[in-house]
Design a protein around this motif. Structure first.
Motif, PDB file in Angstrom:
ATOM      1  N   THR A 144      -0.071  14.439  16.632  1.00  0.00           N
ATOM      2  CA  THR A 144       1.347  14.068  16.705  1.00  0.00           C
ATOM      3  C   THR A 144       1.705  13.062  15.616  1.00  0.00           C
ATOM      4  O   THR A 144       2.757  13.169  14.969  1.00  0.00           O
ATOM      5  N   ALA A 145       0.830  12.075  15.403  1.00  0.00           N
ATOM      6  CA  ALA A 145       1.093  11.057  14.382  1.00  0.00           C
ATOM      7  C   ALA A 145       1.166  11.686  12.993  1.00  0.00           C
ATOM      8  O   ALA A 145       2.046  11.354  12.191  1.00  0.00           O
ATOM      9  N   ARG A 146       0.265  12.591  12.705  1.00  0.00           N
ATOM     10  CA  ARG A 146       0.253  13.217  11.380  1.00  0.00           C
ATOM     11  C   ARG A 146       1.449  14.144  11.187  1.00  0.00           C
ATOM     12  O   ARG A 146       2.054  14.174  10.108  1.00  0.00           O
ATOM     13  N   GLU A 147       1.786  14.903  12.236  1.00  0.00           N
ATOM     14  CA  GLU A 147       2.943  15.793  12.140  1.00  0.00           C
ATOM     15  C   GLU A 147       4.228  14.990  11.960  1.00  0.00           C
ATOM     16  O   GLU A 147       5.117  15.372  11.190  1.00  0.00           O
TER      17      GLU A 147
ATOM     18  N   ASP B 102       4.342  13.886   8.329  1.00  0.00           N
ATOM     19  CA  ASP B 102       4.617  15.005   7.422  1.00  0.00           C
ATOM     20  C   ASP B 102       6.059  15.490   7.539  1.00  0.00           C
ATOM     21  O   ASP B 102       6.678  15.860   6.538  1.00  0.00           O
ATOM     22  N   ARG B 103       6.603  15.468   8.754  1.00  0.00           N
ATOM     23  CA  ARG B 103       7.945  16.002   8.982  1.00  0.00           C
ATOM     24  C   ARG B 103       9.041  14.985   8.680  1.00  0.00           C
ATOM     25  O   ARG B 103      10.051  15.297   8.063  1.00  0.00           O
ATOM     26  N   ASP B 104       8.835  13.737   9.126  1.00  0.00           N
ATOM     27  CA  ASP B 104       9.917  12.745   9.077  1.00  0.00           C
ATOM     28  C   ASP B 104       9.580  11.495   8.269  1.00  0.00           C
ATOM     29  O   ASP B 104      10.391  10.563   8.221  1.00  0.00           O
TER      30      ASP B 104
ATOM     31  N   ARG C 237       0.831  -1.198   0.000  1.00  0.00           N
ATOM     32  CA  ARG C 237       0.000   0.000   0.000  1.00  0.00           C
ATOM     33  C   ARG C 237       0.866   1.248   0.000  1.00  0.00           C
ATOM     34  O   ARG C 237       2.074   1.188   0.242  1.00  0.00           O
ATOM     35  N   GLU C 238       0.227   2.388  -0.246  1.00  0.00           N
ATOM     36  CA  GLU C 238       0.942   3.651  -0.250  1.00  0.00           C
ATOM     37  C   GLU C 238       1.476   3.945   1.153  1.00  0.00           C
ATOM     38  O   GLU C 238       0.740   3.804   2.139  1.00  0.00           O
ATOM     39  N   PRO C 239       2.746   4.349   1.273  1.00  0.00           N
ATOM     40  CA  PRO C 239       3.272   4.724   2.589  1.00  0.00           C
ATOM     41  C   PRO C 239       2.439   5.840   3.210  1.00  0.00           C
ATOM     42  O   PRO C 239       1.972   6.747   2.520  1.00  0.00           O
ATOM     43  N   GLY C 240       2.244   5.743   4.522  1.00  0.00           N
ATOM     44  CA  GLY C 240       1.511   6.773   5.248  1.00  0.00           C
ATOM     45  C   GLY C 240       0.019   6.556   5.326  1.00  0.00           C
ATOM     46  O   GLY C 240      -0.689   7.342   5.963  1.00  0.00           O
TER      47      GLY C 240
END
Length: 227
Positions: free
Chosen positions: A202-205, A208-210, A65-68
């Motif tokens: 926190t999970a989404r940030e 998006d960041r790392d 599947r697509e990462p994330g």
């Protein structure tokens, strides 16, 4: 998506949260995460293996599947959080406003029974609550374990407590003997909703960041804890 373990009777003790799906580790979680989701391990700190169990299912479902698409949020709480929440609840139960009944008071920390290690950890937590709250007696009882709630109440009274208040270290409410006060829930519905929102953010940030989906961290944390 909120995933519960023994602290919530595997999700059955949760009230509804807007926009959230509640489940437990196993077949239902496997089916529900066939679509994109942010998954929050709903532990108050007494179920250190929950995030690892969730991560195993998410890794399996994420193949090809697509990462994330599947993000594992940090657990709702840790044992340090639990000590603080219990101290606050005990303070509300025995504090000066409104004035509690006169006479010696005890707090009985209640939770569903789990593994021997997790149950032993609750005794350590109760000791820290007593040490940092100024309460004379903070005892522990398990809804389906040893000592059970009736035995815990009896111990408080044998120690000299005239009034016993049960404070939950879980999402579940026990059956209480007559004359025992209830200081639950540990977290209000508004507080719970806010905390879940923070963990999801926190999970989404983190993604998006790392580009970090949280799955590797859950594996390493479980490995470190088990050793």
């Amino acid at each position: 998506m909120l995933v519960g373990g023994h602290e919530s009777r595997y999700g059955r003790a949760f009230g509804g949260l807007p926009g959230a799906t509640v489940t437990a580790v196993g077949r239902d979680l496997h089916a529900l995460t066939r679509r994109p989701a942010v998954v929050v391990p709903m532990t108050l700190g007494r179920d250190p293996g929950l995030a690892h169990q969730i991560a195993q299912i998410l890794r399996w479902n994420g193949r090809g599947r697509e990462p994330g698409e599947l993000l594992l949020a940090p657990p709702l709480g840790t044992t340090a959080h639990l000590v603080g929440w219990l101290r606050a609840a005990a303070g509300r139960a025995t504090g000066p406003a409104p004035a509690p009944p006169a006479g010696p008071r005890a707090v009985l920390v209640t939770a569903p029974s789990a593994s021997a290690e997790d149950d032993a950890e609750l005794f350590r937590v109760a000791r820290l609550v007593r040490q940092h709250s100024g309460l004379r007696w903070v005892e522990v009882a398990f809804m389906d374990g040893d000592p059970d709630v009736a035995e815990g109440v009896a111990r408080c009274r044998l120690l000299g407590a005239r009034h016993v208040t049960a404070v939950p270290a879980s999402f579940a409410e026990p059956s209480l003997p007559e004359g025992v006060s209830w200081a639950g829930p540990l977290l209000s519905a508004a507080s719970l909703e806010e905390l879940v929102g923070r963990r999801v953010e926190t999970a989404r940030e983190r993604w998006d960041r790392d580009a970090d989906d949280g799955l590797a961290a859950a594996h390493h944390h479980h490995h470190d804890h088990s050793h």
